[in-house]
Structures are given as C-alpha cells and as structure tokens.
Scaffold this motif. Structure first.
Motif, PDB file in Angstrom:
ATOM      1  N   PRO A 103      -1.768  -0.791 -10.793  1.00 44.87           N
ATOM      2  CA  PRO A 103      -0.568  -0.666  -9.944  1.00 44.87           C
ATOM      3  C   PRO A 103      -0.879  -0.135  -8.546  1.00 44.87           C
ATOM      4  O   PRO A 103      -0.255  -0.556  -7.574  1.00 44.87           O
ATOM      5  CB  PRO A 103       0.330   0.292 -10.730  1.00 44.87           C
ATOM      6  CG  PRO A 103      -0.569   0.960 -11.721  1.00 44.87           C
ATOM      7  CD  PRO A 103      -1.650  -0.002 -12.023  1.00 44.87           C
ATOM      8  N   LEU A 124       0.551   6.624  -5.808  1.00 44.70           N
ATOM      9  CA  LEU A 124       1.510   5.583  -6.144  1.00 44.70           C
ATOM     10  C   LEU A 124       2.915   5.949  -5.664  1.00 44.70           C
ATOM     11  O   LEU A 124       3.619   5.125  -5.069  1.00 44.70           O
ATOM     12  CB  LEU A 124       1.505   5.346  -7.654  1.00 44.70           C
ATOM     13  CG  LEU A 124       2.354   4.173  -8.157  1.00 44.70           C
ATOM     14  CD1 LEU A 124       1.884   2.851  -7.560  1.00 44.70           C
ATOM     15  CD2 LEU A 124       2.322   4.120  -9.677  1.00 44.70           C
ATOM     16  N   LEU A 162       4.878  -1.719 -12.683  1.00 45.13           N
ATOM     17  CA  LEU A 162       5.249  -1.446 -11.296  1.00 45.13           C
ATOM     18  C   LEU A 162       6.458  -2.280 -10.855  1.00 45.13           C
ATOM     19  O   LEU A 162       7.138  -1.906  -9.891  1.00 45.13           O
ATOM     20  CB  LEU A 162       4.046  -1.751 -10.390  1.00 45.13           C
ATOM     21  CG  LEU A 162       4.222  -1.619  -8.881  1.00 45.13           C
ATOM     22  CD1 LEU A 162       4.488  -0.156  -8.506  1.00 45.13           C
ATOM     23  CD2 LEU A 162       2.989  -2.132  -8.156  1.00 45.13           C
TER      24      LEU A 162
END
Length: 333
Positions: A103, A124, A162
């Motif tokens: 991700p 992230l 994601l």
C-alpha cells in the motif's frame, strides 16, 4: 493456405531476421507491431464505444469502473486511448500494478501520477492526508481527479486494503478505474463492498471485425491495396486468434513473413534427424545412379561389335564382294 501456428509465436518471430520485411508489401512500418503507433487506435469491435462510455461515467457517474478482457483483448490499447481522450480539466494518474507493491508503494505512485512529489515519504496516514488535500484542491479548481490501475489483478492483498480508504478520504472526488482480467470483479467487490461497480467487458472480434481490423492496421501502415490474404487465409487467422487483436497481430505478421520466406532457421538449429534424412536421401540417389551406370555397361556387351565373333567356336563366314565389269573401251562415258 497458411501453416498452422507454432507455440511460442512471439518468441519465435522476434526479433525479425529482416526488420524491413514489410517493405515488400509497400508498407512503411510493421503494421502489427505490439507497441503499435502513438495515437493509433482501432475503433471497431465496440472499442470506441467502450472508451466513450468510460469517459462519460468517469465524469458524470458515481461508480467504480472496471474494464475486463482476456490477454490480447486490447485492454492496454483501450486504456491508452482513454487517457489520451481525457479533457484538459482532468488529472489522470495511471498506476501499472506490480505483484509485490504494498500500500505504501502504491500510494506514493498515485501521488507521483497526480504530479505530487512523494519522494522520501513512507508514512501511509501522512500520504493519505496529502492525497485528500490534492483532490480537494483539484475539485475547488474545477478539475477532475481520476486514478487508473492497469493489470489490477496483480494488486497485493495488502494493497487492496488501500482502496476503501482512498474512496473514503477523498469523499468521491477521486474516480477509480481498473483494467483487469476476467474473474477479478469478485475480488474488487469484496474490497469495496459499499461501492457501486460498473463493468465493461472487451469482447473478441467476430469474423468481419477481424478482417476489418487487419485492413485497418495495414492501411494505417501505408497499404494502398487490399490486404495480401485470400479468404481462406483470413478465415484461418480469425480461427487461430479467436478474434483477439493481440493474437491477430501475431498470426497476421507470421503469415506475411513466412510468405516471403524471411523467417529462415539457421542450419545449426535444425534437428539431428533432419541431417539423417538428407544423408539417407543422398545415399539413395548415389546408389540409384551407380546401378543405372552398371546396367548400361552390361547391356552394351550383348551387342556384337564389328569384327568380333558372335560366340565362342563360331567362325565368321567370308564376305564376297562382287566386282562390277569394266565398261568396254570406246564406250561413251
């Protein structure tokens, strides 16, 4: 007729022994090159309608878009034409999915595709927040933000996680489009259970569409006459390719090249049994020639030669030659 296609067609015929083989047909390039030509797109086989539908739904719809097709159906060509048709008020990021992308890697590539410098970022949550701001800014400026995943079937299970946060954080300002092989629809619906998924399937060409595709590709490469295939050859190309443009390219190129005898296997690559067949054939011809010569010599001995006896113990009769009388003297000559 054309020879049956061999397995590993693309490996066998690339690279070409003669790269200018197409000049023999009055062409200015290989009409069936896999990479094609920038801007070249065959609109038949409902391909243009598919692109127009994608453009409309991406701009005015509220669903996730999925384009499916088997290998060779033309997904990459359709994707490239879709991106090329995007209006100036659209920012379209294309992500070519790799099998091992997580991700974090996917999100950084999304930001880069939208023109955002994400180098060095590995957080992230921070990158999601950054993407949210970018999509909000684009929306305020009247710009559309589209995200296209190519080969989406390769999305890692972690990367699939994601997708839902992408839609949630961007509040519908980011349109998701996926190009994948058939059967991946179930995976996408599981990853986005609350999203509406619209599927567009790229079907194979029928016989007439296959012939029209071949004509289109050769005409755009400079062919001024009809394609150099007879009806039987065109029928076989359609049969072997299953109407898939990627396979049509390979089989049509093979037929054109083999018709010229351009693809020639080096002598060293021939199987050993080929040499054995050649050797046995030459030996048989030599033996046949020797037998003919021996037979001719034996036949000549049975024919009597002048001055020779016809058989043992047989004496030859003397030959009496009659003399003509001399003319009398004084006779007129």
């Amino acid at each position: 007729g054309l020879p049956a296609p061999a397995r590993g067609l693309s490996a066998r015929y690339a690279p070409m022994p003669q790269e200018d083989w197409y000049l023999h047909y009055g062409l200015d390039r290989d009409p069936f090159a896999e990479a094609g030509v920038q801007g070249l797109f065959y609109p038949g086989g409902a391909r243009q309608e598919s692109v127009e539908q994608l453009q409309h739904l991406a701009r005015f719809g509220d669903c996730v878009l999925l384009v499916t097709g088997v290998a060779g159906a033309g997904k990459s060509a359709t994707l490239a034409h879709f991106v090329a048709q995007c209006a100036p008020d659209t920012r379209c990021a294309v992500v070519e999915v790799a099998l091992l992308d997580g991700p974090e890697q996917i999100l950084r590539r999304i930001l880069c595709g939208l023109g955002v410098d994400a180098e060095g970022s590995a957080d992230l949550a921070h990158d999601l927040q950054h993407l949210e701001r970018v999509c909000a800014q684009c929306h305020d400026q009247g710009l559309h933000s589209w995200l296209v995943f190519d080969d989406a079937q390769h999305l890692h299970v972690d990367a699939l996680g994601l997708l839902a946060p992408l839609l949630e954080r961007t509040a519908g300002r980011l349109r998701l489009l996926f190009f994948a092989e058939p059967g991946w629809e179930a995976v996408l619906r599981e990853a986005l259970p609350a999203a509406l998924v619209h599927v567009i399937a790229l079907s194979a060409f029928d016989r007439d569409e296959t012939l029209a595709y071949i004509h289109y590709r050769m005409k755009t490469a400079g062919l001024e006459a009809e394609p150099p295939f007879n009806e039987s050859e065109l029928e076989q190309i359609h049969l072997w390719s299953g109407g898939l443009p990627g396979r049509i390219n390979g089989h049509a190129r093979q037929a054109l090249v083999e018709a010229l005898g351009v693809v020639q296997r080096p002598l060293s690559t021939l199987p050993v049994w080929h040499f054995g067949v050649v050797a046995v054939t030459l030996l048989a011809l030599l033996l046949l020639y020797a037998w003919s010569a021996f037979d001719d010599d034996g036949g000549d001995e049975s024919i009597p030669r002048p001055g020779a006896a016809a058989g043992a113990g047989v004496t030859q009769e003397p030959v009496i030659v009659a003399e003509e009388p001399a003319p009398p003297e004084g006779a007129d000559g």
